[in-house]
Design a protein around this motif. Sequence first.
Motif, PDB file in Angstrom:
ATOM      1  N   LEU D   7       0.838  -1.213   0.000  1.00 40.95           N
ATOM      2  CA  LEU D   7       0.000   0.000   0.000  1.00 40.95           C
ATOM      3  C   LEU D   7       0.863   1.250   0.000  1.00 40.95           C
ATOM      4  O   LEU D   7       0.633   2.200  -0.767  1.00 40.95           O
ATOM      5  CB  LEU D   7      -0.917  -0.020   1.217  1.00 40.95           C
ATOM      6  CG  LEU D   7      -1.937   1.106   1.278  1.00 40.95           C
ATOM      7  CD1 LEU D   7      -2.887   0.998   0.115  1.00 40.95           C
ATOM      8  CD2 LEU D   7      -2.681   1.089   2.580  1.00 40.95           C
ATOM      9  N   ILE D   8       1.913   1.247   0.862  1.00 39.01           N
ATOM     10  CA  ILE D   8       2.797   2.418   0.924  1.00 39.01           C
ATOM     11  C   ILE D   8       3.495   2.631  -0.418  1.00 39.01           C
ATOM     12  O   ILE D   8       3.601   3.754  -0.921  1.00 39.01           O
ATOM     13  CB  ILE D   8       3.829   2.239   2.068  1.00 39.01           C
ATOM     14  CG1 ILE D   8       3.119   2.302   3.416  1.00 39.01           C
ATOM     15  CG2 ILE D   8       4.888   3.309   2.014  1.00 39.01           C
ATOM     16  CD1 ILE D   8       3.979   1.888   4.568  1.00 39.01           C
ATOM     17  N   LEU D   9       3.929   1.516  -1.030  1.00 32.16           N
ATOM     18  CA  LEU D   9       4.623   1.600  -2.320  1.00 32.16           C
ATOM     19  C   LEU D   9       3.716   2.213  -3.387  1.00 32.16           C
ATOM     20  O   LEU D   9       4.107   3.131  -4.123  1.00 32.16           O
ATOM     21  CB  LEU D   9       5.050   0.193  -2.729  1.00 32.16           C
ATOM     22  CG  LEU D   9       6.180   0.067  -3.721  1.00 32.16           C
ATOM     23  CD1 LEU D   9       7.459   0.510  -3.074  1.00 32.16           C
ATOM     24  CD2 LEU D   9       6.290  -1.365  -4.192  1.00 32.16           C
ATOM     25  N   PHE D  10       2.452   1.716  -3.446  1.00 34.01           N
ATOM     26  CA  PHE D  10       1.569   2.214  -4.502  1.00 34.01           C
ATOM     27  C   PHE D  10       1.115   3.642  -4.232  1.00 34.01           C
ATOM     28  O   PHE D  10       0.912   4.423  -5.172  1.00 34.01           O
ATOM     29  CB  PHE D  10       0.382   1.273  -4.675  1.00 34.01           C
ATOM     30  CG  PHE D  10       0.697   0.109  -5.553  1.00 34.01           C
ATOM     31  CD1 PHE D  10       0.661   0.248  -6.922  1.00 34.01           C
ATOM     32  CD2 PHE D  10       1.056  -1.116  -5.026  1.00 34.01           C
ATOM     33  CE1 PHE D  10       0.961  -0.816  -7.743  1.00 34.01           C
ATOM     34  CE2 PHE D  10       1.352  -2.177  -5.837  1.00 34.01           C
ATOM     35  CZ  PHE D  10       1.312  -2.028  -7.198  1.00 34.01           C
ATOM     36  N   MET D  11       0.950   4.006  -2.926  1.00 37.11           N
ATOM     37  CA  MET D  11       0.603   5.396  -2.630  1.00 37.11           C
ATOM     38  C   MET D  11       1.746   6.322  -3.054  1.00 37.11           C
ATOM     39  O   MET D  11       1.525   7.427  -3.561  1.00 37.11           O
ATOM     40  CB  MET D  11       0.301   5.563  -1.146  1.00 37.11           C
ATOM     41  CG  MET D  11      -1.074   5.076  -0.746  1.00 37.11           C
ATOM     42  SD  MET D  11      -2.353   6.004  -1.575  1.00 37.11           S
ATOM     43  CE  MET D  11      -3.429   4.725  -2.088  1.00 37.11           C
TER      44      MET D  11
END
Lengths: 83, 111, 107, 236
Positions: D7-11
Amino acid sequence: MLWFDIISGIVGGLMLILAFLAINSKKLINSVLLLSGLSMLAVVAFVMLKAPDVAITEAVIGSGLVTSLFVFTLLSTRKEAKK
Amino acid sequence: MIQYAAILLFVLGLYGIFISTNTIKMLVSLNILEIGLNIFIISIGFNYQGIAPILSSVSDTGLIYVDPLPQALVLTAIVIGVGTTALGLAFAKSIYQKYQSFDLNDMEESL
Amino acid sequence: MTIAGYVFMIIGGLFFLLGGLGVLRMPDTFNRIQAGTKATTLGAFSVLIGVGLVNFEWSWIAKIIIIIVFIVISNPIGSSTIAKATYYSKYKPDNLVQDDLEKRGDE
Amino acid sequence: MKKLFGLILFMGLGVLIILALNNTISFPKFGSVDLSDRVADAYLDNDNVSEVGSANIVTAIVVGYRGFDTLGEVTVLFISALGVAFLFSFKKEKRLDLKFKPNFMLKHGSKLLFGIMLVVSLYIITHGHLTPGGGFPGGAIIASGVLLLYLADDKFRSNIKGFKVLEGVAGSLFVIIGLLGLILATSFLENFIASGTVGQLLSAGIIPIIYVLIGLKVGSEIASVVDNFLTEEESA
Protein backbone atom coordinates in the motif's frame (compact mmCIF):
# COMPACT_ATOMS: atom_id res chain seq x y z
CA MET A 1 -15.15 27.75 -6.64
CA LEU A 2 -14.39 27.14 -2.96
CA TRP A 3 -17.61 25.20 -2.48
CA PHE A 4 -16.78 23.07 -5.48
CA ASP A 5 -13.43 22.16 -3.94
CA ILE A 6 -14.95 21.34 -0.55
CA ILE A 7 -17.74 19.12 -1.93
CA SER A 8 -15.43 17.40 -4.41
CA GLY A 9 -12.96 16.77 -1.58
CA ILE A 10 -15.70 15.09 0.46
CA VAL A 11 -16.83 12.97 -2.53
CA GLY A 12 -13.26 12.00 -3.41
CA GLY A 13 -12.41 11.07 0.17
CA LEU A 14 -15.53 8.90 0.47
CA MET A 15 -14.63 7.21 -2.81
CA LEU A 16 -11.13 6.43 -1.57
CA ILE A 17 -12.49 5.00 1.70
CA LEU A 18 -15.04 2.85 -0.15
CA ALA A 19 -12.38 1.59 -2.59
CA PHE A 20 -10.03 0.65 0.26
CA LEU A 21 -12.85 -1.21 2.07
CA ALA A 22 -13.87 -2.97 -1.16
CA ILE A 23 -10.34 -4.23 -1.73
CA ASN A 24 -9.76 -5.33 1.85
CA SER A 25 -13.14 -6.80 2.84
CA LYS A 26 -13.23 -10.49 3.72
CA LYS A 27 -16.55 -11.49 2.15
CA LEU A 28 -16.86 -11.26 -1.61
CA ILE A 29 -20.47 -10.07 -1.61
CA ASN A 30 -19.55 -7.10 0.63
CA SER A 31 -16.81 -6.17 -1.79
CA VAL A 32 -19.23 -6.22 -4.74
CA LEU A 33 -21.82 -4.08 -2.95
CA LEU A 34 -19.16 -1.56 -1.90
CA LEU A 35 -18.17 -1.33 -5.57
CA SER A 36 -21.80 -0.49 -6.38
CA GLY A 37 -21.76 2.32 -3.81
CA LEU A 38 -18.46 3.57 -5.22
CA SER A 39 -19.94 3.84 -8.68
CA MET A 40 -22.94 5.79 -7.32
CA LEU A 41 -20.44 8.29 -5.88
CA ALA A 42 -18.73 8.36 -9.26
CA VAL A 43 -22.07 9.48 -10.74
CA VAL A 44 -22.04 12.44 -8.33
CA ALA A 45 -18.49 13.25 -9.42
CA PHE A 46 -19.46 13.14 -13.11
CA VAL A 47 -22.41 15.48 -12.52
CA MET A 48 -20.10 17.90 -10.68
CA LEU A 49 -17.66 17.81 -13.60
CA LYS A 50 -20.49 18.85 -15.99
CA ALA A 51 -20.75 15.55 -17.87
CA PRO A 52 -24.46 14.57 -17.84
CA ASP A 53 -24.19 11.99 -20.65
CA VAL A 54 -21.48 10.06 -18.85
CA ALA A 55 -23.36 10.35 -15.55
CA ILE A 56 -26.50 8.72 -17.00
CA THR A 57 -24.50 5.89 -18.55
CA GLU A 58 -22.53 5.24 -15.38
CA ALA A 59 -25.72 5.30 -13.27
CA VAL A 60 -27.37 2.63 -15.41
CA ILE A 61 -24.35 0.43 -16.00
CA GLY A 62 -22.12 0.81 -12.96
CA SER A 63 -24.69 0.45 -10.24
CA GLY A 64 -27.16 -1.83 -12.00
CA LEU A 65 -25.80 -4.17 -14.60
CA VAL A 66 -22.24 -4.80 -13.41
CA THR A 67 -23.38 -5.45 -9.83
CA SER A 68 -26.03 -7.90 -11.00
CA LEU A 69 -23.50 -9.77 -13.14
CA PHE A 70 -21.16 -10.13 -10.13
CA VAL A 71 -24.02 -11.28 -7.91
CA PHE A 72 -25.19 -13.86 -10.47
CA THR A 73 -21.70 -15.33 -10.66
CA LEU A 74 -21.48 -15.59 -6.87
CA LEU A 75 -25.00 -17.10 -6.67
CA SER A 76 -24.39 -19.79 -9.26
CA THR A 77 -21.12 -20.89 -7.64
CA ARG A 78 -22.52 -20.86 -4.11
CA LYS A 79 -25.02 -23.55 -4.98
CA GLU A 80 -22.41 -25.82 -6.49
CA ALA A 81 -20.46 -25.66 -3.26
CA LYS A 82 -23.51 -26.77 -1.34
CA LYS A 83 -24.07 -29.96 -3.35
CA MET B 1 -9.09 18.11 -5.55
CA ILE B 2 -11.13 15.49 -7.37
CA GLN B 3 -8.30 15.01 -9.85
CA TYR B 4 -5.96 13.88 -7.06
CA ALA B 5 -8.67 11.58 -5.71
CA ALA B 6 -9.04 10.06 -9.18
CA ILE B 7 -5.30 9.39 -9.46
CA LEU B 8 -5.22 7.83 -6.00
CA LEU B 9 -8.26 5.71 -6.92
CA PHE B 10 -6.40 4.49 -10.00
CA VAL B 11 -3.35 3.58 -7.91
CA LEU B 12 -5.55 1.87 -5.32
CA GLY B 13 -7.10 -0.28 -8.05
CA LEU B 14 -3.64 -1.21 -9.28
CA TYR B 15 -2.69 -2.14 -5.69
CA GLY B 16 -5.81 -4.32 -5.44
CA ILE B 17 -4.96 -6.19 -8.64
CA PHE B 18 -1.43 -6.88 -7.42
CA ILE B 19 -2.22 -7.80 -3.83
CA SER B 20 -5.34 -9.99 -4.13
CA THR B 21 -5.29 -13.68 -4.92
CA ASN B 22 -9.02 -13.94 -5.58
CA THR B 23 -10.27 -13.63 -9.16
CA ILE B 24 -13.50 -11.83 -8.17
CA LYS B 25 -11.46 -9.40 -6.05
CA MET B 26 -9.20 -8.76 -9.03
CA LEU B 27 -12.20 -7.89 -11.20
CA VAL B 28 -13.54 -5.55 -8.49
CA SER B 29 -10.13 -3.84 -8.39
CA LEU B 30 -10.15 -3.57 -12.18
CA ASN B 31 -13.51 -1.80 -11.99
CA ILE B 32 -12.16 0.60 -9.34
CA LEU B 33 -9.19 1.36 -11.59
CA GLU B 34 -11.55 2.03 -14.48
CA ILE B 35 -13.71 4.44 -12.46
CA GLY B 36 -10.64 6.39 -11.36
CA LEU B 37 -9.32 6.58 -14.90
CA ASN B 38 -12.69 7.78 -16.25
CA ILE B 39 -12.95 10.55 -13.67
CA PHE B 40 -9.38 11.61 -14.42
CA ILE B 41 -9.97 11.79 -18.18
CA ILE B 42 -13.11 13.87 -17.71
CA SER B 43 -11.38 16.21 -15.25
CA ILE B 44 -8.82 17.13 -17.92
CA GLY B 45 -11.44 19.10 -19.80
CA PHE B 46 -13.10 20.81 -16.84
CA ASN B 47 -13.47 24.53 -16.44
CA TYR B 48 -14.83 26.29 -13.35
CA GLN B 49 -16.88 28.72 -15.43
CA GLY B 50 -17.89 26.15 -18.04
CA ILE B 51 -21.33 24.65 -18.63
CA ALA B 52 -22.27 21.24 -19.99
CA PRO B 53 -21.69 20.99 -23.77
CA ILE B 54 -25.35 21.06 -24.78
CA LEU B 55 -26.74 24.01 -26.69
CA SER B 56 -30.09 25.20 -25.40
CA SER B 57 -32.47 27.68 -27.03
CA VAL B 58 -31.37 30.61 -24.86
CA SER B 59 -27.65 30.04 -25.12
CA ASP B 60 -25.73 32.12 -27.60
CA THR B 61 -22.13 33.08 -28.18
CA GLY B 62 -20.00 34.16 -25.25
CA LEU B 63 -20.62 31.10 -23.07
CA ILE B 64 -17.75 28.86 -22.00
CA TYR B 65 -18.25 25.11 -22.39
CA VAL B 66 -16.30 22.26 -20.85
CA ASP B 67 -14.33 20.12 -23.27
CA PRO B 68 -16.75 17.62 -24.91
CA LEU B 69 -14.09 15.34 -26.41
CA PRO B 70 -13.05 13.50 -23.18
CA GLN B 71 -16.72 12.97 -22.36
CA ALA B 72 -17.29 11.30 -25.74
CA LEU B 73 -14.29 9.03 -25.19
CA VAL B 74 -15.38 8.05 -21.66
CA LEU B 75 -18.95 7.37 -22.83
CA THR B 76 -17.73 4.57 -25.06
CA ALA B 77 -15.14 3.40 -22.50
CA ILE B 78 -17.82 2.74 -19.87
CA VAL B 79 -19.81 0.52 -22.24
CA ILE B 80 -16.66 -1.39 -23.19
CA GLY B 81 -16.03 -1.84 -19.45
CA VAL B 82 -19.25 -3.85 -19.14
CA GLY B 83 -18.09 -6.17 -21.91
CA THR B 84 -14.68 -6.78 -20.39
CA THR B 85 -16.13 -7.31 -16.91
CA ALA B 86 -18.67 -9.81 -18.26
CA LEU B 87 -15.95 -11.71 -20.12
CA GLY B 88 -13.74 -11.75 -17.01
CA LEU B 89 -16.61 -13.05 -14.89
CA ALA B 90 -17.30 -15.77 -17.43
CA PHE B 91 -13.64 -16.84 -17.21
CA ALA B 92 -13.82 -16.76 -13.40
CA LYS B 93 -16.90 -18.97 -13.46
CA SER B 94 -15.33 -21.52 -15.76
CA ILE B 95 -12.18 -21.53 -13.59
CA TYR B 96 -14.41 -22.19 -10.58
CA GLN B 97 -16.06 -25.12 -12.32
CA LYS B 98 -12.66 -26.71 -12.84
CA TYR B 99 -10.96 -26.04 -9.49
CA GLN B 100 -13.96 -25.47 -7.15
CA SER B 101 -12.41 -22.24 -5.90
CA PHE B 102 -11.90 -18.60 -6.84
CA ASP B 103 -8.53 -18.46 -5.11
CA LEU B 104 -5.37 -18.62 -7.16
CA ASN B 105 -3.39 -20.45 -4.46
CA ASP B 106 -5.81 -23.39 -4.49
CA MET B 107 -5.32 -23.77 -8.20
CA GLU B 108 -1.58 -24.11 -7.80
CA GLU B 109 -1.95 -27.06 -5.43
CA SER B 110 -4.22 -29.03 -7.71
CA LEU B 111 -1.98 -28.62 -10.70
CA MET C 1 -44.92 30.25 -7.47
CA THR C 2 -41.13 30.09 -7.20
CA ILE C 3 -41.15 30.52 -3.40
CA ALA C 4 -43.77 27.77 -3.06
CA GLY C 5 -41.58 25.50 -5.15
CA TYR C 6 -38.55 26.09 -2.94
CA VAL C 7 -40.69 25.47 0.19
CA PHE C 8 -41.75 22.12 -1.28
CA MET C 9 -38.11 21.26 -1.99
CA ILE C 10 -37.08 22.07 1.60
CA ILE C 11 -39.94 19.90 2.93
CA GLY C 12 -38.74 17.05 0.70
CA GLY C 13 -35.19 17.44 1.99
CA LEU C 14 -36.47 17.28 5.59
CA PHE C 15 -38.32 14.07 4.79
CA PHE C 16 -35.13 12.56 3.38
CA LEU C 17 -33.21 13.61 6.52
CA LEU C 18 -35.85 12.02 8.77
CA GLY C 19 -35.77 8.86 6.67
CA GLY C 20 -32.01 8.61 7.05
CA LEU C 21 -32.29 9.10 10.80
CA GLY C 22 -34.99 6.43 10.92
CA VAL C 23 -32.81 3.93 9.05
CA LEU C 24 -30.00 4.62 11.51
CA ARG C 25 -32.09 4.45 14.67
CA MET C 26 -34.58 1.65 14.01
CA PRO C 27 -33.78 -1.69 15.66
CA ASP C 28 -34.38 -4.35 12.98
CA THR C 29 -34.79 -4.79 9.22
CA PHE C 30 -38.57 -4.55 8.96
CA ASN C 31 -38.74 -1.26 10.85
CA ARG C 32 -35.90 0.09 8.73
CA ILE C 33 -37.76 -0.76 5.52
CA GLN C 34 -40.80 1.06 6.84
CA ALA C 35 -38.83 4.22 7.70
CA GLY C 36 -36.91 4.23 4.44
CA THR C 37 -39.82 3.76 2.05
CA LYS C 38 -42.10 6.33 3.65
CA ALA C 39 -39.36 8.94 3.56
CA THR C 40 -38.44 8.11 -0.04
CA THR C 41 -42.01 8.38 -1.31
CA LEU C 42 -42.93 11.63 0.43
CA GLY C 43 -39.53 13.26 -0.01
CA ALA C 44 -39.26 12.46 -3.68
CA PHE C 45 -42.82 13.65 -4.35
CA SER C 46 -42.22 16.94 -2.55
CA VAL C 47 -38.94 17.59 -4.38
CA LEU C 48 -40.52 16.76 -7.75
CA ILE C 49 -43.56 18.98 -7.13
CA GLY C 50 -41.20 21.77 -6.09
CA VAL C 51 -39.23 21.40 -9.33
CA GLY C 52 -42.46 21.44 -11.30
CA LEU C 53 -43.63 24.64 -9.60
CA VAL C 54 -40.34 26.41 -10.20
CA ASN C 55 -40.28 25.47 -13.92
CA PHE C 56 -43.97 25.63 -14.77
CA GLU C 57 -43.95 24.25 -18.33
CA TRP C 58 -45.92 21.41 -19.86
CA SER C 59 -42.88 19.43 -20.98
CA TRP C 60 -41.48 19.44 -17.44
CA ILE C 61 -44.81 18.54 -15.84
CA ALA C 62 -45.33 15.55 -18.16
CA LYS C 63 -41.90 14.16 -17.26
CA ILE C 64 -42.53 14.72 -13.55
CA ILE C 65 -45.84 12.81 -13.76
CA ILE C 66 -44.04 9.87 -15.40
CA ILE C 67 -41.39 9.88 -12.64
CA ILE C 68 -44.07 9.98 -9.93
CA VAL C 69 -45.93 7.02 -11.50
CA PHE C 70 -42.63 5.12 -11.62
CA ILE C 71 -41.96 5.76 -7.92
CA VAL C 72 -45.56 4.85 -6.99
CA ILE C 73 -45.23 1.46 -8.69
CA SER C 74 -41.60 0.61 -7.92
CA ASN C 75 -41.34 1.56 -4.26
CA PRO C 76 -43.98 -0.84 -2.81
CA ILE C 77 -42.76 -3.68 -5.01
CA GLY C 78 -39.16 -3.23 -3.93
CA SER C 79 -39.88 -2.89 -0.24
CA SER C 80 -42.27 -5.86 -0.17
CA THR C 81 -39.70 -7.99 -1.99
CA ILE C 82 -36.97 -7.01 0.49
CA ALA C 83 -39.29 -7.80 3.40
CA LYS C 84 -40.20 -11.18 1.95
CA ALA C 85 -36.58 -12.06 1.25
CA THR C 86 -35.69 -11.09 4.82
CA TYR C 87 -38.47 -13.34 6.11
CA TYR C 88 -37.37 -16.31 4.04
CA SER C 89 -33.77 -15.96 5.13
CA LYS C 90 -34.95 -17.14 8.59
CA TYR C 91 -34.35 -13.78 10.22
CA LYS C 92 -36.80 -13.01 13.01
CA PRO C 93 -36.71 -10.00 15.33
CA ASP C 94 -36.58 -10.68 19.07
CA ASN C 95 -39.75 -8.86 20.00
CA LEU C 96 -42.01 -10.47 17.38
CA VAL C 97 -45.47 -11.01 18.87
CA GLN C 98 -47.41 -12.80 16.15
CA ASP C 99 -46.27 -14.44 12.90
CA ASP C 100 -49.16 -14.55 10.46
CA LEU C 101 -47.21 -15.69 7.42
CA GLU C 102 -46.11 -18.91 9.12
CA LYS C 103 -49.70 -20.05 9.56
CA ARG C 104 -50.72 -19.10 6.05
CA GLY C 105 -47.82 -20.87 4.37
CA ASP C 106 -46.13 -19.93 1.14
CA GLU C 107 -48.14 -17.52 -0.94
CA MET D 1 2.95 -6.65 6.65
CA LYS D 2 3.40 -7.38 2.97
CA LYS D 3 0.06 -5.71 2.29
CA LEU D 4 1.03 -2.58 4.22
CA PHE D 5 4.33 -2.37 2.37
CA GLY D 6 2.49 -2.71 -0.96
CA LEU D 7 0.00 0.00 0.00
CA ILE D 8 2.80 2.42 0.92
CA LEU D 9 4.62 1.60 -2.32
CA PHE D 10 1.57 2.21 -4.50
CA MET D 11 0.60 5.40 -2.63
CA GLY D 12 4.13 6.63 -3.29
CA LEU D 13 3.58 5.85 -6.97
CA GLY D 14 0.36 7.90 -6.90
CA VAL D 15 2.12 10.86 -5.27
CA LEU D 16 4.83 10.64 -7.93
CA ILE D 17 2.19 10.69 -10.69
CA ILE D 18 0.58 13.78 -9.11
CA LEU D 19 3.95 15.54 -8.82
CA ALA D 20 4.86 14.62 -12.38
CA LEU D 21 1.61 15.99 -13.77
CA ASN D 22 1.59 19.20 -11.72
CA ASN D 23 4.53 21.05 -13.18
CA THR D 24 4.36 20.45 -16.90
CA ILE D 25 3.52 22.94 -19.63
CA SER D 26 1.46 20.54 -21.72
CA PHE D 27 -0.78 19.57 -18.82
CA PRO D 28 -3.18 22.37 -17.82
CA LYS D 29 -4.07 23.30 -14.26
CA PHE D 30 -7.34 21.79 -13.04
CA GLY D 31 -10.37 23.98 -13.71
CA SER D 32 -8.78 26.57 -15.98
CA VAL D 33 -8.77 24.89 -19.38
CA ASP D 34 -8.47 27.06 -22.43
CA LEU D 35 -10.35 25.45 -25.30
CA SER D 36 -8.95 27.75 -27.99
CA ASP D 37 -5.85 25.61 -28.51
CA ARG D 38 -7.66 22.30 -28.46
CA VAL D 39 -9.46 20.35 -31.15
CA ALA D 40 -12.78 20.76 -29.31
CA ASP D 41 -12.80 24.42 -30.32
CA ALA D 42 -13.56 23.37 -33.88
CA TYR D 43 -16.45 21.17 -32.73
CA LEU D 44 -17.98 24.01 -30.73
CA ASP D 45 -17.73 26.48 -33.61
CA ASN D 46 -21.11 27.93 -34.59
CA ASP D 47 -20.84 27.13 -38.29
CA ASN D 48 -19.90 23.54 -37.57
CA VAL D 49 -22.80 23.11 -35.14
CA SER D 50 -25.33 24.36 -37.66
CA GLU D 51 -23.78 22.05 -40.26
CA VAL D 52 -24.00 18.95 -38.09
CA GLY D 53 -27.31 20.01 -36.53
CA SER D 54 -26.98 18.28 -33.17
CA ALA D 55 -27.56 20.39 -30.05
CA ASN D 56 -25.72 17.88 -27.86
CA ILE D 57 -22.07 18.25 -28.81
CA VAL D 58 -21.10 14.92 -27.21
CA THR D 59 -23.53 13.14 -29.52
CA ALA D 60 -22.16 15.09 -32.46
CA ILE D 61 -18.67 13.83 -31.62
CA VAL D 62 -19.65 10.22 -30.84
CA VAL D 63 -21.80 9.65 -33.93
CA GLY D 64 -20.91 12.45 -36.30
CA TYR D 65 -17.22 13.25 -36.16
CA ARG D 66 -16.02 9.93 -34.76
CA GLY D 67 -18.63 7.53 -36.12
CA PHE D 68 -15.97 5.12 -37.32
CA ASP D 69 -14.59 4.85 -33.76
CA THR D 70 -18.09 4.06 -32.53
CA LEU D 71 -18.43 1.28 -35.12
CA GLY D 72 -15.23 -0.26 -33.77
CA GLU D 73 -16.43 0.14 -30.18
CA VAL D 74 -19.71 -1.64 -30.92
CA THR D 75 -17.67 -4.41 -32.54
CA VAL D 76 -15.60 -4.79 -29.35
CA LEU D 77 -18.81 -5.15 -27.35
CA PHE D 78 -20.08 -7.71 -29.87
CA ILE D 79 -16.89 -9.76 -29.57
CA SER D 80 -17.02 -9.79 -25.79
CA ALA D 81 -20.69 -10.87 -25.87
CA LEU D 82 -19.68 -13.62 -28.29
CA GLY D 83 -16.93 -14.75 -25.90
CA VAL D 84 -19.37 -14.91 -22.99
CA ALA D 85 -21.80 -16.95 -25.08
CA PHE D 86 -18.95 -19.26 -26.10
CA LEU D 87 -17.90 -19.90 -22.50
CA PHE D 88 -21.46 -20.56 -21.34
CA SER D 89 -22.50 -22.90 -24.14
CA PHE D 90 -23.67 -26.21 -22.71
CA LYS D 91 -25.25 -29.22 -24.36
CA LYS D 92 -28.36 -29.17 -22.20
CA GLU D 93 -29.01 -25.88 -20.47
CA LYS D 94 -31.63 -24.69 -18.06
CA ARG D 95 -32.52 -21.51 -16.25
CA LEU D 96 -30.56 -20.80 -13.05
CA ASP D 97 -32.83 -21.60 -10.12
CA LEU D 98 -32.91 -18.64 -7.75
CA LYS D 99 -35.04 -20.52 -5.16
CA PHE D 100 -37.41 -17.63 -4.81
CA LYS D 101 -41.16 -17.82 -5.23
CA PRO D 102 -42.50 -14.54 -6.63
CA ASN D 103 -45.84 -13.41 -5.30
CA PHE D 104 -48.68 -11.88 -7.29
CA MET D 105 -47.66 -8.28 -6.69
CA LEU D 106 -44.07 -8.76 -7.83
CA LYS D 107 -45.04 -10.70 -10.96
CA HIS D 108 -47.57 -8.21 -12.28
CA GLY D 109 -46.07 -4.99 -10.95
CA SER D 110 -42.76 -5.74 -12.63
CA LYS D 111 -44.51 -6.04 -16.01
CA LEU D 112 -45.97 -2.55 -15.49
CA LEU D 113 -42.52 -1.27 -14.55
CA PHE D 114 -41.06 -2.90 -17.67
CA GLY D 115 -43.46 -0.86 -19.82
CA ILE D 116 -42.43 2.39 -18.16
CA MET D 117 -38.74 1.53 -18.52
CA LEU D 118 -39.20 0.77 -22.20
CA VAL D 119 -40.93 4.12 -22.79
CA VAL D 120 -38.20 6.00 -20.89
CA SER D 121 -35.45 4.23 -22.81
CA LEU D 122 -37.11 4.99 -26.16
CA TYR D 123 -37.39 8.65 -25.11
CA ILE D 124 -33.72 8.75 -24.13
CA ILE D 125 -32.61 7.09 -27.37
CA THR D 126 -34.67 9.24 -29.75
CA HIS D 127 -33.76 12.50 -27.99
CA GLY D 128 -30.05 11.69 -27.94
CA HIS D 129 -29.18 14.66 -30.13
CA LEU D 130 -31.13 17.17 -28.01
CA THR D 131 -30.77 16.17 -24.35
CA PRO D 132 -28.22 14.13 -22.33
CA GLY D 133 -28.44 10.46 -23.12
CA GLY D 134 -28.56 8.60 -26.38
CA GLY D 135 -27.98 5.13 -27.67
CA PHE D 136 -25.58 3.78 -25.06
CA PRO D 137 -27.55 4.61 -21.87
CA GLY D 138 -30.88 3.88 -23.60
CA GLY D 139 -29.72 0.44 -24.67
CA ALA D 140 -28.45 -0.23 -21.16
CA ILE D 141 -31.88 0.75 -19.77
CA ILE D 142 -33.55 -1.74 -22.15
CA ALA D 143 -31.17 -4.42 -20.88
CA SER D 144 -31.97 -3.56 -17.25
CA GLY D 145 -35.67 -3.90 -18.05
CA VAL D 146 -35.04 -7.40 -19.37
CA LEU D 147 -33.00 -8.10 -16.21
CA LEU D 148 -35.98 -6.98 -14.10
CA LEU D 149 -38.21 -9.48 -15.92
CA TYR D 150 -35.65 -12.22 -15.27
CA LEU D 151 -35.50 -11.40 -11.55
CA ALA D 152 -39.25 -11.08 -11.07
CA ASP D 153 -40.24 -14.39 -12.64
CA ASP D 154 -38.31 -17.57 -11.89
CA LYS D 155 -39.48 -19.32 -15.05
CA PHE D 156 -38.88 -16.47 -17.50
CA ARG D 157 -36.65 -17.03 -20.53
CA SER D 158 -36.45 -14.33 -23.14
CA ASN D 159 -36.32 -15.08 -26.85
CA ILE D 160 -32.55 -15.20 -27.18
CA LYS D 161 -32.58 -15.96 -30.90
CA GLY D 162 -34.72 -12.89 -31.50
CA PHE D 163 -32.10 -10.79 -29.70
CA LYS D 164 -29.37 -12.23 -31.88
CA VAL D 165 -31.34 -11.42 -35.05
CA LEU D 166 -32.09 -7.88 -33.84
CA GLU D 167 -28.43 -7.31 -33.04
CA GLY D 168 -27.32 -8.53 -36.45
CA VAL D 169 -29.90 -6.44 -38.30
CA ALA D 170 -29.00 -3.28 -36.35
CA GLY D 171 -25.27 -3.80 -36.90
CA SER D 172 -25.65 -4.40 -40.63
CA LEU D 173 -27.93 -1.37 -41.03
CA PHE D 174 -25.23 0.73 -39.35
CA VAL D 175 -22.68 -0.41 -41.94
CA ILE D 176 -25.20 -0.01 -44.80
CA ILE D 177 -25.88 3.61 -43.79
CA GLY D 178 -22.13 4.19 -43.73
CA LEU D 179 -21.81 2.74 -47.24
CA LEU D 180 -24.72 4.91 -48.43
CA GLY D 181 -22.70 7.89 -47.22
CA LEU D 182 -19.82 6.61 -49.35
CA ILE D 183 -22.07 6.36 -52.41
CA LEU D 184 -24.28 9.44 -52.08
CA ALA D 185 -21.66 11.73 -50.54
CA THR D 186 -17.88 11.44 -50.51
CA SER D 187 -16.80 9.39 -47.50
CA PHE D 188 -17.84 6.58 -45.17
CA LEU D 189 -20.56 7.52 -42.63
CA GLU D 190 -20.93 11.02 -44.05
CA ASN D 191 -24.15 12.89 -43.43
CA PHE D 192 -26.21 12.69 -46.64
CA ILE D 193 -29.57 13.90 -45.28
CA ALA D 194 -30.13 17.62 -44.91
CA SER D 195 -29.70 18.63 -41.25
CA GLY D 196 -32.62 20.85 -40.25
CA THR D 197 -32.65 23.58 -37.65
CA VAL D 198 -30.72 22.90 -34.46
CA GLY D 199 -32.96 21.90 -31.56
CA GLN D 200 -35.81 20.18 -33.37
CA LEU D 201 -36.59 16.48 -33.07
CA LEU D 202 -36.30 15.82 -36.80
CA SER D 203 -32.89 17.32 -37.36
CA ALA D 204 -29.23 16.40 -37.43
CA GLY D 205 -29.42 14.20 -40.52
CA ILE D 206 -28.34 10.59 -39.96
CA ILE D 207 -27.31 11.06 -36.30
CA PRO D 208 -30.69 10.04 -34.73
CA ILE D 209 -31.03 7.05 -37.09
CA ILE D 210 -27.57 5.73 -36.21
CA TYR D 211 -28.11 6.34 -32.49
CA VAL D 212 -31.38 4.34 -32.56
CA LEU D 213 -29.51 1.47 -34.25
CA ILE D 214 -26.70 1.70 -31.65
CA GLY D 215 -29.29 1.63 -28.86
CA LEU D 216 -30.96 -1.50 -30.24
CA LYS D 217 -27.58 -3.21 -30.73
CA VAL D 218 -26.22 -2.39 -27.27
CA GLY D 219 -29.49 -3.32 -25.58
CA SER D 220 -29.79 -6.71 -27.28
CA GLU D 221 -26.11 -7.50 -26.68
CA ILE D 222 -26.18 -6.76 -22.94
CA ALA D 223 -29.54 -8.57 -22.60
CA SER D 224 -28.08 -11.69 -24.21
CA VAL D 225 -25.08 -11.46 -21.84
CA VAL D 226 -27.50 -11.32 -18.88
CA ASP D 227 -29.34 -14.36 -20.26
CA ASN D 228 -26.05 -16.23 -20.59
CA PHE D 229 -25.17 -15.51 -16.98
CA LEU D 230 -28.51 -16.90 -15.84
CA THR D 231 -28.15 -20.31 -17.49
CA GLU D 232 -26.44 -23.37 -16.13
CA GLU D 233 -25.79 -26.89 -17.25
CA GLU D 234 -28.54 -29.37 -16.54
CA SER D 235 -27.03 -31.94 -14.25
CA ALA D 236 -29.63 -34.67 -14.83
